[in-house]
Design an enzyme around this catalytic site. Structure first.
Site, PDB file in Angstrom:
ATOM      1  N   HIS A   1       0.836  -1.192   0.000  1.00  0.00           N
ATOM      2  CA  HIS A   1       0.000   0.000   0.000  1.00  0.00           C
ATOM      3  C   HIS A   1       0.876   1.249   0.000  1.00  0.00           C
ATOM      4  O   HIS A   1       1.808   1.369   0.795  1.00  0.00           O
ATOM      5  CB  HIS A   1      -0.922   0.001   1.213  1.00  0.00           C
ATOM      6  CG  HIS A   1      -2.008  -1.031   1.129  1.00  0.00           C
ATOM      7  ND1 HIS A   1      -2.133  -1.885   0.062  1.00  0.00           N
ATOM      8  CD2 HIS A   1      -3.011  -1.332   1.970  1.00  0.00           C
ATOM      9  CE1 HIS A   1      -3.178  -2.669   0.254  1.00  0.00           C
ATOM     10  NE2 HIS A   1      -3.733  -2.360   1.405  1.00  0.00           N
TER      11      HIS A   1
ATOM     12  N   LYS B 190     -13.569   5.196   6.499  1.00  0.00           N
ATOM     13  CA  LYS B 190     -13.987   6.154   5.469  1.00  0.00           C
ATOM     14  C   LYS B 190     -15.508   6.135   5.304  1.00  0.00           C
ATOM     15  O   LYS B 190     -16.127   7.153   4.998  1.00  0.00           O
ATOM     16  CB  LYS B 190     -13.304   5.840   4.142  1.00  0.00           C
ATOM     17  CG  LYS B 190     -13.565   6.875   3.042  1.00  0.00           C
ATOM     18  CD  LYS B 190     -12.566   6.732   1.914  1.00  0.00           C
ATOM     19  CE  LYS B 190     -12.804   5.476   1.113  1.00  0.00           C
ATOM     20  NZ  LYS B 190     -13.992   5.574   0.239  1.00  0.00           N
TER      21      LYS B 190
END
Length: 925
Positions: A154, A588
């Site tokens: 990532h 999120k």
């Protein structure tokens, strides 16, 4: 650094002074370097900016602040880039000094005989001894422990490996300066070497000029095996065995299995990354195998040099004699040295194995030809034979040296080095399966079927030995690419063994059919054996990542266990089922508070579902680097898991810049591995539900509902919020950084829903808002107070005092509040042309921040942020003056860039500022 604050103010002040000395030394050398390569004028300008920044921040001098702003605004683009580089490198050097200080404190506490911390191996076994744990019990319990950190690619690590290697060399130099035995000329030589390294660092490009490819990410991940894992993992297992042997009880020191191994997503994670192909999966294993074989070659060769034992002077076992006799080594000089001949034979077999696997040739040449090993277990058996022979001749002392660590390494790493997980989005699986079923004439429109219909179709195909794929059908590029991955995985399995690939992770898993689709695709390449009671060679791992997914997770798994065929799949894997939980996307989706609470609830409910099904549960925690993505101290996070959720096994992701901060330095890396192990063991003892927590859970349910409402109203319910986010953060510029092969968004879209969690969190960190790590908590507490009054506030205070989950949640929130700075963030809102919209949204953010900060301080009873962690508070306080110029210049360069200025140095300056702020804030992504 936390250790240093435990032993009194005088000790802490002395230690802080030594840290200050290190930072000043590195700062002086950096200043001298700037003067040498950039000239006196540049040095004087940077030093003036530094003095003004310190006066502005620490002395709160208004005149200095105004003069600093004028000075920074007047810089040319070239000057701005030089200042950004200088302050970025200062942050990097401060990080090195702090990490070195961390090691120094740990070592000095050990030398002083102070009690060990609970997160260390010594602390774990000191507590075991105090509880009266006996050797037999410890051996039984710990033999079942499995801890697997999993490296991901990532993209939040902005440093190049060249820079990282140089920084590690600087850290080693600082370590040598700590030596009390160093002669004056040795100290001077070390300082000269530090000057040389910092000069190299200054002249080394900080940014990548091209985007990383998957092959680059493979090499970056492999570096951490060199830095830490290949030495630390075997040593940790050996230390556990020694610690058990030191407990009271009967029996000899245990021989434990591989308690810890390292996993990887690099080369196997295809979710949203079109560049991860079957060829990249093969490349990952090629390089991993080459690296572990290099280690084995070196160690076996070194062992040969260490064991020149003559058969004339020792007794050997028949097994060792057979190994020696089968060796191709016919040198007359070694005919009476059975251990050396056995090792040259092992070396020759390793060389033949490497050749059979197509690996690059090792540096040394085998003395002759030999039969390759069919699998790693045969190599391990040969090493065990040497061990047994040495011990049979009372040479346990020799067996416990290099040989012991090599045996542990072979058990942990096999011929594959790291288990690679496969991962793909459930929508892709659905499309591929629909295509296969359509072309096979089974279902004309699989995607139009409801869930029960899908399950019936999939179960029927899972029972049938017929393959769906036909050589006569024409398939899409998507389907062919996915099927190639499964084919490659099956080939790796056959070549390197079952530990090479153990997990298939399904992103956006929402239903049983999502898991059955993967089972069907595995069947196409022989990784699932069909029939009424099918069996699988891979764990089919659902990843529950949104709030809705987490709420459905218990029902989904209950339905999975209820089907005879899928229950048979689980049984074929030893009645163990892995479930992955997504921290980033749930945050999120629902905000910090709700993400934490829904994860906790899902884990608690899943424990019950698995217990009822008679299946062992293994959680895989998809934690990111920063708090907004599930980050924070791993030890505390593991202990904060619900009772019964850590059942001796733990997998968790290590991502981005956190991999470097935890594992680039071998000593720090070893201690981080110890903390994971200690926390897993301790949490595994906590199996019964905590009594009297019902009111805590009810309170969290209320807090979560109000926090999520506040968060979603801002992020998803406010007109113009997307415009605000894209204008007032460097999200666009972050997506242009060459820090990973994966695109920043899942789709070509500007919607928050389609943006990956990493750039979402990274962007808010850059402008110092840190919104994903705290927004909504203040509103939730205010609503709770309004409903419950003083009794409610007392309940929250009790939750903070008694509940590890709430403590961990507020401690992480505390760190983010300390790192945020809304006075800096206020200036970023000027980047949005619609001033009314900018003011309106920023005032909502500011109001929520103040409410959150006040609520946190009142509940914890603290006078300021990080009151319980003065070392971190000091670190952040000392960093702020060096971050202010970076934020100021980033803002100015963003203005120039977005106004159409085409000077390439403007964009480079922005990217350098992103790098510098990430270094200063550390876990920013």
């Amino acid at each position: 650094m936390a250790e240093c604050i435990l032993w009194g103010m005088n000790d802490r002040l002395a230690e802080d002074a030594r840290l200050g000395d290190d930072i000043r030394l590195l700062g002086r050398i950096l200043g001298d370097t700037i003067r040498t390569y950039e000239g006196d004028a540049a040095f004087d300008q940077i030093e003036e900016i530094r003095r003004l920044a310190v006066a502005s921040r620490r002395l709160e001098d208004v005149a200095s602040r105004e003069r600093l702003s004028r000075t920074l605004d007047a810089l040319s683009t070239a000057q701005a880039v030089a200042v950004v580089r200088a302050f970025s490198y200062f942050s990097l050097l401060a990080n090195i000094a702090e990490d070195r200080h961390h090691i120094r404190c740990y070592r000095e506490n050990r030398r002083a005989g102070r009690p060990p911390l609970p997160s260390t191996m010594r602390g774990l076994f000191a507590d075991a001894k105090e509880r009266g744990t006996r050797r037999e019990e410890a051996s039984t319990r710990l033999a079942a422990v499995r801890v697997h950190p999993v490296l991901t690619a990532h993209p939040t690590e902005v440093r190049r490996k060249s820079n990282l290697d140089c920084q590690l060399a600087i850290a080693e130099g600082l370590g040598r300066l700590d030596s009390r035995d160093a002669l004056p000329e040795e100290t001077e030589a070390t300082i000269t070497e530090l000057r040389r390294l910092i000069a190299i660092l200054w002249q080394t490009r900080m940014l990548r000029t091209v985007k990383l490819g998957v092959r680059d990410e493979i090499e970056n991940a492999l570096a951490y095996f060199d830095y830490t894992f290949i030495e630390a993992v075997p040593a940790l297992v050996a230390d556990v065995e020694d610690a058990i042997a030191a407990l009271p009880g009967a029996g000899e020191r245990p021989e434990l299995p591989a308690l810890m191994a390292v996993g990887s997503w690099v080369g196997g994670d295809r979710d949203g990354n079109p560049f991860v192909t079957a060829q990249m999966l093969e490349a990952a294993f090629q390089r991993q195998s080459e690296r572990v074989f290099d280690h084995y070659f070196d160690e076996v060769h070194a062992l040969g040099g260490e064991l020149p034992i003559s058969g004339l002077l020792t007794r050997i076992t028949p097994g060792l004699e057979r190994l020696a006799d089968h060796s191709p080594d016919r040198s007359p000089h070694r005919q009476d040295e059975p251990y050396r001949r056995a090792l040259t034979g092992i070396f020759a077999r390793l060389a033949a194995t490497g050749q059979a696997l197509g690996l690059k040739h090792q540096h040394r040449t085998a003395v002759g030809s030999a039969e390759p090993y069919a699998h790693a277990s045969a190599f391990i058996a040969d090493l065990d034979e040497i061990d047994a022979s040495l011990r049979a001749d009372d040479s346990a002392l020799l067996a416990d040296g290099r040989l012991r660590k090599l045996r542990k390494a072979a058990r942990a790493f096999g011929f594959h080095l790291a288990t690679v997980d496969l991962r793909q989005n459930s929508e892709v699986h659905e499309a591929v399966v629909a295509e296969l079923l359509r072309e096979a004439g089974v279902a004309a429109d699989y995607s139009a079927l409801d869930e029960p219909q899908r399950e019936r179709v999939l179960l029927a195909e899972l029972a049938s030995p017929r393959m769906l794929r036909s050589a006569f059908a024409v398939y899409s590029e998507l389907a062919l690419g996915e099927l190639e991955i499964f084919t490659a995985a099956a080939a790796v399995h056959r070549r390197l063994g079952p530990e090479s690939i153990r997990q298939y992770v399904i992103s956006k898993a929402e239903s049983v059919s999502d898991m059955l689709e993967v089972a069907l695709l595995l069947k196409e390449t022989g990784l699932v054996t069909p029939g009424a009671s099918p069996s699988s060679r891979l764990q089919i791992v659902p990843l529950f990542e949104t709030i809705a997914d987490l709420r459905r997770a218990p029902g989904t798994m209950k339905a999975w266990f209820a089907l005879p065929a899928t229950r048979a799949l689980v049984a074929s894997l030893g009645d163990v089922q892995e479930v992955m939980l997504g921290y980033s996307d749930s945050n999120k989706d629902g905000g910090y508070v709700t993400s934490n609470w829904e994860l906790y609830k899902a884990e608690t409910a899943l424990v019950g579902v698995f217990r009822e099904a008679g299946v062992r549960l293994r959680f895989f925690h998809g934690r990111g680097g920063t708090v907004g993505r599930g980050g924070g101290p791993s030890y505390d996070a593991i202990l904060a898991q619900p009772p019964g959720s850590v059942q001796g096994e733990l997998r968790l992701t290590e991502q981005g810049e956190v991999i470097a901060s935890k594992y680039a330095n071998r000593e720090i890396g070893r201690r981080n591995l110890e903390a994971l192990f200690a926390a897993t063991v301790r949490a595994s003892l906590d199996v019964e539900p905590h009594a009297g927590h019902e009111d805590f859970h009810a309170a969290m349910e209320e807090l979560s509902a109000d926090a999520m409402a506040a968060y979603r109203d801002l992020v998803y319910g406010t007109d113009g919020f997307v415009d605000y986010f894209r204008a007032t953060t460097p999200i666009v510029e972050i997506s242009e950084l060459n820090i990973g092969s994966r695109p920043a968004s899942r789709k070509t879209s500007t919607r928050i829903e389609d943006l990956r969690a990493i750039p979402w969190v990274f962007s808010w960190a850059q402008c110092r808002v840190m919104l994903p790590g705290w927004f909504g908590f203040g509103s939730a507490v205010a609503a709770f107070d309004a409903r419950r009054g003083a009794a409610g506030r007392a309940l929250l205070t009790r939750m903070w005092a008694e509940w590890p989950f709430f403590q961990a949640m507020l401690s992480n929130l505390d760190m983010l509040l300390a790192k945020a700075d809304l006075s800096v963030a206020a200036r970023y809102k000027e980047l949005l042309s619609d001033a009314r919209l900018a003011d309106a949204i920023f005032e909502r953010i500011r109001g929520e921040f103040e409410a959150t900060a006040n609520a946190h301080l009142e509940i914890t009873g603290s006078a300021d942020f990080l009151a319980a962690n003065p070392s971190l508070a000091r670190s952040i306080r000392n960093r702020f003056p060096y971050l202010d110029p970076l934020n100021h210049l980033q803002l100015e360069l963003l203005r120039r860039h977005r106004s159409g200025e085409t000077d390439e140095r403007v964009k480079r300056g922005i990217h350098l500022s992103i790098n510098g702020l990430a270094a200063g804030l550390r876990n920013s992504g």
